[in-house]
Structures are given as C-alpha cells and as structure tokens.
Design a protein around this motif. Structure first.
Motif: not given
Length: 723
Positions: A452-458, A605-612, A637-645, A675-679
């Motif tokens: 995510x973008x850091x400015x959207x964190x809480x 998430x928009x960085x070209x190397x975010x998956x790596x 844990x990670x956001x990817x866990x939630x996305x896969x779920x 490039x969108x979901x980045x699994x």
C-alpha cells in the motif's frame, strides 16, 4: 346676516350715541361682545369631515335624523358633521368603534402551523370579538378597525419570533426522512407533546422551526435518538451470496410490513460487505440483532489458522485424533496455500468457537526431525520397531513418520532414514525447532508486510526519509506532503527550524489530521557510499532511534517503508531491504515486553519491483524468525495472505454457484499472476489447483461435470504453466 358663499357673517345693531354725538366706548363694548359670542361659538361647535366610505354611510344612517344639536351635511364623496365639538366627537367615535373591518393577511402554510395556536390564544385574550378565518396561505381578520389592525400587528410579530435550527444529516438519513413518513409523523407528535409546534423540512440537512427554542432542542434530541444509521459487517465475503441477501431482505420486508421503518443497503468492501441499516432506532436495533444472530448461527464464514510447519498439512487430522480433539460442528481442511494452514468453514459462531479451541492446540504443535544412519534403520521401523513406535505415538500423543533416502554429509553410508515426529509439546531449548510459529515469542511484536501507500496507513507513527533537511527531497516524503498539505509543511518547517540534522538523526513532527498517525519520524539520510559506509550506519542508527522512540513514547504501531532504494539515495533493492529487515530482527531479538506491538513494512504497490520486494522482505524475515530456540516475533503476515484468501473464497463461490444454478461446465483461467494482482506464478497455480481438487473431493453428485483450466497461449510462461 350670513353670507354662505363667502363664509362670512355680518352682525348689525343699534348703539346709543354718547354726548357730543360720538359712539365712543359703547361701540367698542358692543364689538367686544359680538366677538366673544363668535369665539364661544367657534370653540363650542365643530365641523367634522368624514371621508371613509363605510363610516360616511354609517353617519348618514345614524346621525341624519338625530336632534338639532347635530347636523349632517352630505358633500360629494364625503359628509360634514356639525355640532357641539364634544357631542360630535363622542357620536363619531361610537360609530367608528362599531364599524367592522376585514383584513386579508398573506402567510405561508408552514408559518401558520407554527403560530396559529399561539395567535388564537393571544387574540382570544385581547380581542375576543375579532373573527379569525384561515385559508390557504392566508389569515382573514374581521372586526372593528382598531382591533383588526392590532391583530395584524400581532400576527406579524409572531412570524418574526419563529426560530430556525439547522441540523446536519448524513445523506442516508436525509434520504430516509424524505422517503418515509418521518416528517409528518414527528410534526404530529411534537404538536401533541410541545406547547409550541415544531415544523420539519429536509433537503441535504434537517431544518427545524418553532416559536420556542426549548422545543427546538428537544425535537432535535428526539430525532437524533429515534432515527439512526448502523453498519453491520458481514464476515467472510466481499460479495453477499444471493441466498444470504434474500434472507436479509425478507427480514427487512417483515419489519416494513406496516410502512417504511428501515432501509437496507449493501456496501461491498475488499474482504467483507457492510450492511447499512437506516431508520427508526427500535426497528434498526431489531434488524441488527437479527443480523448478528444470523451471522452467529447461520451465515457461512471462513477462518484460517497458520500451521507451524508444512509437515502438519498432511497429518493435522491425525494429530487432532491423537489429542482427542473432535471437531464436528464445522468443516475443516488443510492447505499449503497461501501458507501451511487449517481452514475452518461453517456458521460464524461455531467457527469462532472452534477457532478458540484450535488456536492453543496449533500454538503448541511442533515438528522435529532426526536422521538415523545404518542399513538396519528402515527395516527396524518396518518390522519389530513398529510396535514400539506405535506405543510411543499412542502414549505420548505424537505422530512419527519415517522417510528413506535423506543424505547425511557427515556419514559414510547413504542407507539412512529421517524420522519426523509431530508433537503437541514444545521442543526443549537444546533442540532448535524447524518453524518459529509454535515457539514462545521473545516479543509481542506482530510483523505485517503491507502492499500500500504509506500515506494511506493508519498507525501511531510513520517513518520516512529526508535528505538535507528537505521535505521534498524524496518520493516517500513527497507522498506524505501531498496528503498532509500545508499543515504538514508548516509543522515540519517549525520543527526543523530549531534543529540541524546530521545523517542518522531523527526529526519528530506531529501528524496532521489528514494523515492517520500521531507522529512522523523523519530520518536524515545520505546517499549510498558502500556496504560498510557511513550511509548504511546512519540509516541503521535512524531506524533504531525510531523504534526506540516508539517504545519510549508508548506507541503501539509503526509503519516503515523500504528506505534507500531509488535515484536519490541509490541503495540497491537488496541492500535497502537488508538494512531494514536486519534492524527489525535485531530490535525484536532484544525487545522486552514494551508498548510496540505492530510493525508494518510498507511496499508501494505501483513500483515496478514491488513483487520482487515483497518476496525478498518475506524471505529475509522468515529465514530469521527463530533466535536461540525462540520465536522473535509473535506473527508474520502480509496483505498477500489476505488477497489469496479472498481469491480462494471467490473461486469457491464460483464453483458453488455453478452447482446451485445447474451449470455442467465452467472455464477458469490462471487468476492473479501478472502486473495487476502480482501473484507469483506458483502461488496463482496453487490457489487454483488446490481449490479445484478440494471442490472435487468434497462435491456430491451435482450438475458440474467439466472444469476447464484455461492458459492463454500468448503468455510468455504458458509452457511453464502447463507443466
């Protein structure tokens, strides 16, 4: 002698001459007497002109035939009443008071409702003889002219005393009040309970009007208490299944059978749906309780528990049997995707109860391996040793499995076996466990990798870099500035004005309202100057300071991006990740029970190397989760866990819908890789194939007989996918 045309009177008389033939004093006395007579006449009598048509008519009717002390002389358009002044004024006044008048006063329907009762009350007290007639947008007063004018003034005064109160409403509340009978219902209710009526008008806001400020306050309190909006989270799905939506709508229709009492809307989210209830509080509460009861006892939901080791996926059911844990109220299965886990499915309340039962069981599970060398090891466990092994398994509630062919580089012989045993007891500190999850944690810190973008964190604290004390010196700080705006800029300037930052030092700035944090810790950074250079040392020092400050100031959560990688600081991605993960692991290893319980590692998430970046961060943290036999962190844990779920649930839903709607075939592509979901390709394939296998193994004889897995021929890795 009177000359009426010239409005003159001539008086003639005989005056006796005095001696000498002159009139003298006698004449003067006579003139004085005449003057006095006329002066008395003028003062005693008056000519009163009457012009008002109704009064002219009344005068002619009532005074023309009276005694000779009053005379009425009609003229064109008016009359003149002549007589003694006192008598004329008295009789004309009596006629004026007896003269009736009618006055039509325009007034809005809303204002009339508010003041009519009070107006009639005051008129009854002051002028009971005045007749009051109400028409559409009009009040008609009939009575004496004086009283009618007084009543008109009183009506105008009451209108000016009307008070208006504006109450801001959410759009959903405004819409409900417009579509329901709330306005007329509460106007009638307020008419009964308040001395001064209250009117309601609804546009984007609520407008209350009344003669009484007290009535306005009480009306506002009543409305805000009686008409409410409540949100209820539906667990387990971003889209409400049709049958569940139908059940909720049926409950709504039952409540609304006597008229619109509550409105229901479904607001989809990422992992769950929010049901918004708007209406009268009593009915909203009933529907909310119905939803809670439905979720607890009927609505299907899924929960996932991480397993401490992949070995447990294949033997978890057997391990539960060993431990005497019998689960029958929910469906339970294990999976390797998105990580080794147990998935619970069933009614929400029962899933929650089973989750509480299983969590301590899973937390105490551990897996360990022992390599036995020698040609007779395997034969022993397949022969006479099998009885002993079975007894150990039964008495100690463990599972022991043997596997041939494990090479031991320290042994001369290759005929060896690996003995893997699963137990519900934690391993001794002398033998390091292969997985950290089941071990006691050295700290209570939960790590989470966030896409995510850091400015959207809480969180309580954001961490960000600056270069040369400039807020706009890098993309991370620029992102915060875009959302934090002028408030962040002014707060940064005010704080930085009193500090000269050196690399590795931290500037503490209050978080502006637009950013969901209490503090921002800015680390002064310098560009990369080598593996052992000053830049890396400064960044390590700054990260350590930020984590220490969180503990010292009692903060429980912090979000930290990958600092250094990019065109400004010129760190390689690997080096930037290494600095951050090593510092976090070092902090977790040395941390005692403090306030900091959550560290979010933020990857844009928009960085070209975010998956790596994600996979490298995850690998670094996983490889160092254990320290001297203890788990460094409570969880990872990670956001990817939630996305896969979420993807698992979506696939399950699609397959269920095919069965429910009688379809015999379905085509499903490899979802998530790209490039969108980045699994990763492996994760995307595992999610799909495991879900299909799971569906096939649990399905009864239904309509679905053909599942086609579709691989696009133009994908660069299509051949790899096939194999």
């Amino acid at each position: 002698m009177f000359f009426f045309h010239s409005e003159e009177a001539v008086v003639k008389g005989d005056v006796v001459k005095e001696s000498g033939g002159a009139f003298g004093a006698a004449a003067e006395k006579w003139e004085h007497q005449v003057d006095k007579i006329f002066i008395d006449l003028i003062e005693k009598y008056t000519c009163h002109h009457v012009f008002e048509p109704k009064l002219v008519k009344k005068v002619q009717q009532d005074l023309s035939n009276v005694d000779d002390d009053i005379k009425v002389y009609p003229q064109t358009g008016y009359v003149v009443v002549v007589g003694e002044t006192v008598v004329v004024k008295e009789k004309v006044s009596v006629l004026e008071k007896g003269l009736t008048s009618t006055m039509k006063l325009p007034i809005t329907e809303k204002h009339l409702k508010l003041i009519e009762e009070e107006f009639r009350r005051e008129m009854q007290a002051d002028s009971p003889e005045v007749k009051i007639i109400t028409r559409t947008n009009m009040v008609i007063l009939e009575g004496t002219d004086e009283k009618v004018k007084s009543g008109a003034a009183k009506l105008d005064e009451l209108v000016k005393k009307i008070k208006v109160k504006r109450v801001q409403l959410s759009p959903c509340l405004s819409a409900f009040m417009k579509t329901s009978n709330a306005v007329s219902k509460y106007e009638a209710r307020f008419q009964q309970i308040f001395r001064s009526p209250v009117s309601l008008e609804v546009d984007s806001d609520l407008h209350l009007s009344s003669l009484s400020s007290v009535s306005l306050e009480e009306a506002q309190a009543t409305l805000l208490r009686d008409i409410v909006v409540i949100s209820v989270q539906l667990q387990g799905a971003a889209t409400v299944p049709p049958e569940q939506r139908e059940i909720i709508n049926m409950a709504r229709d039952e409540v609304n059978s006597v008229g619109l009492q509550v409105e229901v809307s479904f607001i989809p989210g990422v992992n769950e749906t929010t049901v918004q209830l708007v209406g009268y509080s009593e009915e909203v509460t009933k529907l909310k309780e119905f939803l809670h009861d439905y979720q607890l006892n009927q609505a299907p939901t899924e929960e996932m528990i991480k397993l401490p080791d992949p070995e447990l996926v294949e033997c978890f059911d057997e391990m539960l049997n060993r431990l005497g844990v019998n689960i029958t109220s929910v469906t339970l299965w294990t999976s390797h995707v998105p990580y080794p886990c147990v998935i619970l499915s069933g009614p929400g309340g029962q899933v929650k109860d089973v989750l509480k039962t299983l969590q301590p069981v899973v937390a105490n599970l551990t897996v360990d391996s022992l390599v036995l060398n020698g040609p007779g090891a395997l034969r022993y466990f397949q022969g006479v040793g099998k009885v002993s092994k079975d007894l150990v398994e039964t008495s100690h509630k463990v599972i022991i499995r043997e596997q041939q062919g494990v090479t031991n580089v320290n042994a001369q012989q290759q005929d060896s076996i690996s003995i893997t045993y699963v137990t519900s007891l934690r391993p001794s500190i002398n033998r390091q466990c292969q997985s950290s999850v089941g071990s006691p944690a050295a700290s209570q810190i939960n790590l989470k990798i966030r896409l995510c973008c850091i400015e959207d964190e809480q969180v309580n604290v954001f961490v960000a870099p600056v270069v040369k004390n400039q807020l706009k010196s890098n993309n991370i700080s620029k992102s915060l500035l875009r959302k934090g705006g002028s408030i962040l800029q002014s707060q940064f300037n005010a704080t930085a004005a009193n500090h000269v930052l050196h690399p590795g030092e931290v500037l503490q700035v209050p978080g502006p309202p637009s950013l969901r944090c209490s503090k921002i810790f800015f680390i002064e950074c310098s560009p990369w100057d080598g593996v052992g250079g000053q830049s890396v040392q400064a960044l390590r020092k700054g990260l350590q300071t930020c984590l220490d400050l969180c503990e010292q100031q009692g903060y429980s959560s912090v979000a930290i991006p990958i600092i250094g990688h990019g065109v400004i600081l010129k760190y390689s991605l690997t080096d930037a990740i290494k600095v951050l993960t090593e510092k976090i692991i070092e902090f977790g290893s040395s941390a005692t029970s403090g306030s900091l319980t959550s560290i979010n590692i933020v990857i844009h998430p928009d960085y070209s190397d975010s998956e790596k970046t994600y996979h490298e961060v995850h690998k670094n943290l996983c490889s160092s989760m254990n320290h001297t036999g203890q788990a460094i962190f409570r969880s990872l844990t990670s956001d990817l866990d939630e996305v896969i779920m979420a993807l698992r649930k979506g696939l399950q839903k699609c397959l269920d819908l095919c069965e429910q709607q009688g379809f015999s075939s379905v085509a499903i592509p490899i979802i998530g890789h790209g490039v969108i979901l980045k699994y990763s390709l492996t994760d995307a394939i595992k999610v799909l194939t495991e879900k299909i296998i799971e569906f096939g193994s649990s399905a009864t004889s239904g309509s679905l007989s053909s599942i086609n897995i579709v691989i696009h021929p133009d994908y660069s890795d299509s051949e790899k996918v096939c194999f």
